[in-house]
Design an enzyme around this catalytic site. Sequence first.
Site, short mmCIF file in Angstrom:
data_model
loop_
_atom_site.label_atom_id
_atom_site.label_comp_id
_atom_site.label_asym_id
_atom_site.label_seq_id
_atom_site.Cartn_x
_atom_site.Cartn_y
_atom_site.Cartn_z
N SER A 149 48.27 22.20 38.38
CA SER A 149 49.65 22.51 38.78
C SER A 149 50.41 21.19 38.89
O SER A 149 49.81 20.13 39.14
CB SER A 149 49.64 23.20 40.16
OG SER A 149 50.96 23.29 40.68
N TYR A 162 47.28 23.23 49.14
CA TYR A 162 47.37 23.51 47.70
C TYR A 162 47.47 22.21 46.90
O TYR A 162 46.76 22.05 45.89
CB TYR A 162 48.59 24.41 47.45
CG TYR A 162 48.69 24.93 46.04
CD1 TYR A 162 47.73 25.81 45.53
CD2 TYR A 162 49.74 24.55 45.21
CE1 TYR A 162 47.82 26.29 44.24
CE2 TYR A 162 49.84 25.03 43.91
CZ TYR A 162 48.88 25.90 43.42
OH TYR A 162 48.97 26.38 42.13
N1 LIG Z 1 52.11 31.11 39.38
C1 LIG Z 1 52.50 29.85 39.50
O1 LIG Z 1 53.66 29.54 39.82
C2 LIG Z 1 51.51 28.75 39.20
C3 LIG Z 1 52.00 27.45 38.99
C4 LIG Z 1 51.11 26.42 38.73
C5 LIG Z 1 49.75 26.68 38.67
N2 LIG Z 1 49.29 27.94 38.88
C6 LIG Z 1 47.84 28.16 38.83
O2 LIG Z 1 47.54 29.11 37.83
C7 LIG Z 1 46.33 29.78 38.15
C8 LIG Z 1 46.53 31.29 37.99
O3 LIG Z 1 47.55 31.70 38.88
P1 LIG Z 1 48.42 33.01 38.67
O4 LIG Z 1 49.82 32.61 38.87
O5 LIG Z 1 48.03 33.74 37.46
O6 LIG Z 1 47.99 33.79 40.03
P2 LIG Z 1 47.45 35.26 40.29
O7 LIG Z 1 48.23 36.24 39.51
O8 LIG Z 1 47.37 35.40 41.77
O9 LIG Z 1 45.96 35.22 39.70
C9 LIG Z 1 44.93 34.47 40.31
C10 LIG Z 1 43.61 34.96 39.80
O10 LIG Z 1 42.53 34.23 40.45
C11 LIG Z 1 41.55 35.16 40.87
N3 LIG Z 1 40.81 34.64 42.03
C12 LIG Z 1 41.31 34.20 43.20
N4 LIG Z 1 40.32 33.83 44.03
C13 LIG Z 1 39.15 34.03 43.36
C14 LIG Z 1 37.78 33.84 43.69
N5 LIG Z 1 37.39 33.36 44.88
N6 LIG Z 1 36.84 34.15 42.77
C15 LIG Z 1 37.21 34.65 41.56
N7 LIG Z 1 38.50 34.84 41.18
C16 LIG Z 1 39.46 34.54 42.08
C17 LIG Z 1 42.37 36.41 41.23
O11 LIG Z 1 41.61 37.59 41.17
P3 LIG Z 1 40.98 38.29 42.46
O12 LIG Z 1 41.98 38.17 43.58
O13 LIG Z 1 40.70 39.66 42.00
O14 LIG Z 1 39.74 37.50 42.70
C18 LIG Z 1 43.39 36.42 40.09
O15 LIG Z 1 42.85 37.05 38.95
C19 LIG Z 1 45.96 29.34 39.57
O16 LIG Z 1 44.96 28.34 39.50
C20 LIG Z 1 47.25 28.74 40.11
O17 LIG Z 1 47.02 27.74 41.08
C21 LIG Z 1 50.13 28.98 39.13
#
Ligand SMILES: NC(=O)c1ccc[n+]([C@@H]2O[C@H](COP(=O)([O-])OP(=O)(O)OC[C@H]3O[C@@H](n4cnc5c(N)ncnc54)[C@H](OP(=O)(O)O)[C@@H]3O)[C@@H](O)[C@H]2O)c1
Length: 246
Positions: A149, A162
């Site tokens: 990120s 974070y």
């Molecule tokens: N959205 C943003 O603005 C943004 C910006 C920069 C970076 N990111 C990064 O992008 C990545 C994906 O984020 P997203 O936006 O797609 O969020 P999201 O929609 O909340 O998806 C997160 C995923 O991680 C899984 N997860 C969480 N804890 C877990 C665990 N302990 N074991 C296995 N799976 C787990 C969740 O599934 P379950 O809950 O079913 O386990 C879900 O499938 C993350 O690393 C986040 O930090 C996001």
Amino acid sequence: MELQGKIALITGAGRGIGRAIARDLADRGVSVALLGRTEEQIRAEAEAISSVGGRALSIVCDLRTASAAQRAVETVREHFGGLNILINNAGVGRFATVAEMDPADWDAVLRTNLDGVFYITRAALPLMFETANPSAQTGGDGFIVNIGSLAGKTGFVNGAAYCASKWGLIGFTESLMLEVRDKGIRTSIVMPGSVDTTFNVKGLNQSEWKLTDRDITDAVLGILEASAKAHISRVEIRPNNPPPKR
Ligand SMILES: NC(=O)c1ccc[n+]([C@@H]2O[C@H](COP(=O)([O-])OP(=O)(O)OC[C@H]3O[C@@H](n4cnc5c(N)ncnc54)[C@H](OP(=O)(O)O)[C@@H]3O)[C@@H](O)[C@H]2O)c1
């Protein structure tokens, strides 16, 4: 790398960015193992990919436990017999000032975003070494792409846990990159700004200015499809027209 016929494990693949990456890889003929905690999401997504002719496997796993991560990789070995691509995408955010942060929230963030990445990567490496086929001609058939990120390089109020996790992920990625690049595995980090997913919100924000999961998958595909001579080790992606900061 030519993606057709390769094998990928994508963490956090039941929704958001991970789901989009899994779909795009499956569309290109990659066998995909989708990992996450929420069984319905992971299973539904694997079934959707299989229903249009893709090869998909659902793995219910909480990455915060090393033994669970180990079992997940064993499942990939049993079903697909190898592993070329590991996408470390699963992540959580908990946001509060340091003074007010519950230690359980700190733990959730660090254990998912850092420990979980370490556990699954450590478990996956032996299988990836077997599959990677290091060669100057192909550049090697192995890739590890960590989803970091921009919070990994810029602090903000309420962001200590974070930011610490994503800052740590950069150090992890760069060290790993040097350890495995002569074994046919290219390691990269993708660092998005705000993406319109359900991350830390109840529903899509529908914010016009935010990045979409499509923007992130484009970057991941660029890394994976780079020429044998190129290693795209870090990509920063920021929204082009964010609201002005006050
Ligand atoms: N959205 C943003 O603005 C943004 C910006 C920069 C970076 N990111 C990064 O992008 C990545 C994906 O984020 P997203 O936006 O797609 O969020 P999201 O929609 O909340 O998806 C997160 C995923 O991680 C899984 N997860 C969480 N804890 C877990 C665990 N302990 N074991 C296995 N799976 C787990 C969740 O599934 P379950 O809950 O079913 O386990 C879900 O499938 C993350 O690393 C986040 O930090 C996001």
